[in-house]
Design a protein around this motif. Structure first.
Motif, short mmCIF file in Angstrom:
data_model
loop_
_atom_site.label_atom_id
_atom_site.label_comp_id
_atom_site.label_asym_id
_atom_site.label_seq_id
_atom_site.Cartn_x
_atom_site.Cartn_y
_atom_site.Cartn_z
N LEU A 176 -32.86 28.37 41.35
CA LEU A 176 -32.25 29.44 40.33
C LEU A 176 -32.17 30.81 40.85
CD1 LEU A 176 -30.90 29.89 37.72
CD2 LEU A 176 -33.10 29.95 36.56
N VAL A 177 -33.41 31.00 41.64
CA VAL A 177 -33.42 32.44 42.08
C VAL A 177 -32.56 32.73 43.05
CG1 VAL A 177 -35.10 34.17 43.48
CG2 VAL A 177 -36.20 32.50 41.67
N VAL A 178 -32.20 31.81 44.02
CA VAL A 178 -31.19 31.79 44.95
C VAL A 178 -29.90 31.92 44.26
CG1 VAL A 178 -30.45 30.87 47.20
CG2 VAL A 178 -32.84 30.50 46.45
N ILE A 179 -29.55 31.04 43.21
CA ILE A 179 -28.36 31.20 42.54
C ILE A 179 -28.16 32.39 42.15
CG2 ILE A 179 -26.80 30.13 40.63
CD1 ILE A 179 -28.67 27.29 41.34
N LEU A 180 -28.86 32.95 41.41
CA LEU A 180 -28.84 34.34 40.70
C LEU A 180 -28.38 35.59 41.69
CD1 LEU A 180 -31.27 34.26 37.94
CD2 LEU A 180 -28.94 33.72 37.95
N ILE A 181 -29.27 35.48 42.96
CA ILE A 181 -29.04 36.26 44.03
C ILE A 181 -27.47 36.40 44.75
CG2 ILE A 181 -29.66 37.02 46.32
CD1 ILE A 181 -32.55 36.35 45.74
N LEU A 182 -27.32 34.97 45.03
CA LEU A 182 -25.90 34.64 45.53
C LEU A 182 -24.85 35.29 44.45
CD1 LEU A 182 -27.15 33.59 47.93
CD2 LEU A 182 -25.63 31.60 47.78
N TYR A 183 -25.01 34.86 43.30
CA TYR A 183 -23.95 35.04 42.35
C TYR A 183 -23.93 36.52 42.04
CZ TYR A 183 -20.66 34.11 38.52
OH TYR A 183 -19.71 34.07 37.77
N PHE A 184 -25.03 37.14 41.39
CA PHE A 184 -24.99 38.38 40.97
C PHE A 184 -25.37 39.63 42.07
CE2 PHE A 184 -26.14 35.83 37.10
CZ PHE A 184 -25.06 36.00 36.41
N GLY A 185 -25.94 39.29 43.08
CA GLY A 185 -26.31 40.05 44.27
C GLY A 185 -25.20 40.46 45.11
N PHE A 186 -24.79 39.25 45.57
CA PHE A 186 -23.91 39.09 46.72
C PHE A 186 -22.69 40.09 46.70
CE2 PHE A 186 -25.21 36.38 50.30
CZ PHE A 186 -26.62 36.53 50.23
N PRO A 187 -22.05 40.15 45.34
CA PRO A 187 -20.97 40.67 45.18
C PRO A 187 -21.01 42.17 45.60
CG PRO A 187 -21.01 39.18 43.49
CD PRO A 187 -22.25 39.30 44.08
N SER A 188 -22.16 42.74 45.38
CA SER A 188 -22.35 44.38 45.66
C SER A 188 -22.55 44.61 47.31
CB SER A 188 -23.62 44.94 45.02
OG SER A 188 -24.45 43.89 44.60
N ILE A 189 -22.63 43.60 47.95
CA ILE A 189 -22.50 43.81 49.34
C ILE A 189 -21.05 43.15 49.91
CG2 ILE A 189 -25.09 43.96 49.89
CD1 ILE A 189 -24.84 40.91 50.75
N GLN A 210 -18.02 37.70 47.58
CA GLN A 210 -17.77 37.38 46.23
C GLN A 210 -17.63 35.63 46.44
OE1 GLN A 210 -16.39 40.35 44.11
NE2 GLN A 210 -17.32 39.01 42.52
N LEU A 211 -18.49 35.25 45.73
CA LEU A 211 -18.38 33.50 45.63
C LEU A 211 -18.25 33.14 44.35
CD1 LEU A 211 -21.48 33.03 47.99
CD2 LEU A 211 -19.06 32.76 48.78
N SER A 212 -17.47 32.05 43.93
CA SER A 212 -17.07 31.54 42.64
C SER A 212 -18.38 30.93 42.28
CB SER A 212 -16.05 30.69 42.83
OG SER A 212 -16.19 29.59 43.31
N GLY A 213 -18.64 30.59 40.93
CA GLY A 213 -19.66 29.89 40.46
C GLY A 213 -19.96 28.76 41.19
#
Ligand SMILES: Nc1ncnc2c1ncn2[C@@H]1O[C@H](COP(=O)(O)OP(=O)(O)OP(=O)(O)O)[C@@H](O)[C@H]1O
Ligand SMILES: [Mg+2]
Lengths: 247, 224
Positions: free
Chosen positions: B74-87, B90-93
């Motif tokens: 879950l931690v990695v999922i949240l980082i990829l989904y909510f964190g990565f767009p700011s760098i 952009q990945l779909s759910g």
């Protein structure tokens, strides 16, 4: 010697870390000759045999099979030359997930690139020779040790090796099964196969060996005909060893 | 009793939301299938690579396996989904869910296959090498099939554990089973859609558990 040796070990040295296990071993095996190797535990018999197909990497020295040096050349060359050197292990090492027939055809198909028909025919032929054709469809786990070892011999023979190396082929067998394997080896000898046999079967050596080599402490201490070695050993170490194993 | 039935088994709600839940089942099945295939393939490939014993490579493989086995997905999922767009990534759910769970499965599968390789007797390798098969063909035809059989029971268990985690998709708006059910629940004000999700999960995973049992019972080959 008129004909060149089929297997020639030249100044073979093997070290494991600080220990020198083989100290400049020289050995020549002529075509169709059976050389029988004896020696106390830890003297380096297995290591020498395993250096002959580079299962164990020699520290220095050369191994010539039919005149070609297996220490020279690429990995591919080595794999090709390994096809000419059959090896039979104390523990058989048949592939448990394959039928007997598959065990004998695998390397024929994948390394020698024989067709399925050709490999199957050759395999059945070899299994016939070791008296195991009737078990072609069995799995190794269903066979006795003696039967497994004969299949293992067929697996090597199917690749048409120039030399066969045996490392204590009967040591893991129940006494009543030893004979069947020795008989196969005797047949092989009479068909002209070049063989190096590490074993404790002294009666077999007396009957079948052309030459007996006694190793101790990583050197060849003495070699000669079975009569010479068993009848009148020259070296003190040989005498001590023989009196221990026969006593 | 009536109240219980009304809450969890309301027929009207059931009829209304069945299509949504079924759509969720379809999404779950697709993502799960992709995770299983990619995770096992990657894990097997990593274990094979590791068997070549290339030092630097193995350090990477071991680090990867350890990290992904340690992290809660879950931690990695949240980082990829909510964190990565700011760098700027952009990945779909569904993509995030797939990547993270496949990577997690790959880490576990690598370790399981590696354990399988390690327990293949040294003599098996030597027999292959001595018959001129070389390392790669010995790996392929001799070591791998044996490692694979040993690996099947633990792999199946791990596959079950990880494909169930597709429910984590509800945290990032992937319309899989749980997410469809919670949406339906808040619209209808009834807990019945959650009951439906339970039924859906059981319908998918109970057969898998049964298959796992069956596989386990037939993995041992004919007696040694
Ligand atoms: N892989 C290895 N690493 C370190 N030492 C080794 C290794 N293989 C063998 N040795 C050592 O080399 C020596 C010779 O071993 P080897 O197996 O060749 O003896 P052997 O004559 O075949 O004995 P045996 O009759 O017990 O089979 C032994 O002292 C052994 O401990
Ligand atoms: Mg030995």
């Amino acid at each position: 010697m008129a004909n060149r040796p089929m297997l020639e070990v030249v100044a073979l040295e093997k070290r494991f870390g600080p220990n020198t296990i083989l100290k400049k071993i020289d050995l020549k095996v002529a075509e169709s000759e059976l050389v029988f190797v004896i020696g106390p535990s830890g003297s380096g018999k297995s290591t020498m045999l395993r250096c002959c197909n580079r299962l164990e990497e020699p520290t220095s020295g050369d191994i010539l099979v039919n005149g070609r040096n297996i220490m020279a050349g690429t990995r591919r060359d080595l794999d090709r030359m390994r096809l000419q050197i059959g090896m039979v292990f104390q523990g058989f090492h048949l592939y448990p997930h394959m039928s007997v027939l598959k065990n004998v055809t695998l390397a024929q198909r994948k390394a020698l690139k024989r067709s399925k028909a050709e490999a199957d025919a050759r395999a059945m032929n070899m299994l016939e020779q070791v008296g195991m054709a009737h078990k072609a469809d069995a799995y190794p786990g269903e066979l006795s040790g003696g039967q497994q070892q004969r299949v293992a011999i067929a697996r090597s023979l199917a690749l048409d090796p120039k030399v066969m190396l045996f490392d204590e082929p009967t040591s893991a067998l129940d006494p009543e099964l030893v004979g069947s394997v020795l008989k196969v080896m005797k047949d092989l000898k009479s068909k002209g196969m070049t063989m190096v046999v590490v074993s404790h079967e002294m009666a077999f050596a007396r009957e079948t060996a052309d030459r007996v080599v006694f190793m101790d402490g990583g050197v060849v201490v003495e070699e000669g005909t079975p009569d010479e070695i068993f009848g009148a050993p020259k070296a003190e170490r040989t005498r001590a060893f023989l009196s221990r194993v026969s006593g | 009793m009536d109240r219980f039935l009304e809450t969890f088994f309301n027929p009207v709600v059931m009829a209304q939301y069945t299509p949504d839940i079924l759509a969720g089942v379809w999404v779950t099945l697709q993502i799960a299938a992709a995770i299983i295939v990619a995770g096992i393939a990657a894990g097997l490939a990593l274990a094979c690579l590791r068997s070549y014993g290339i030092r630097v490579l193995n350090v990477f493989i071991i680090c990867y396996a350890d990290i992904f086995r340690a992290l809660p997905p879950l931690v990695v999922i949240l980082i990829l989904y909510f964190g990565f767009p700011s760098i700027g990534i952009q990945l779909s759910g569904p993509m995030v869910l797939f990547i993270v769970l496949a990577a997690t499965l790959a880490a576990f599968a690598e370790e399981i296959f590696w354990a399988g390789f390690s327990s293949v007797e040294k003599g098996q390798w030597e027999a292959g090498i001595a018959t001129g098969l070389g390392f790669t063909r010995t790996l392929t035809y001799i070591a791998l099939p044996q490692a694979f059989r040993l690996a099947i029971p633990p792999i199946v268990n791990r596959v079950l554990a990880i494909t169930k985690m597709t429910a984590l998709g509800s945290a990032i708006g992937v319309s899989e089973i749980l997410s469809s059910a919670t949406t339906a629940q808040s619209f209808s004000g009834s807990a019945t859609p959650l009951t439906m999700s339970v039924i859906a999960y059981l319908a998918i995973f109970l057969p898998m558990v049964a298959a796992a049992r069956w596989l386990e019972s037939r993995t041992a080959w004919k007696k040694r």
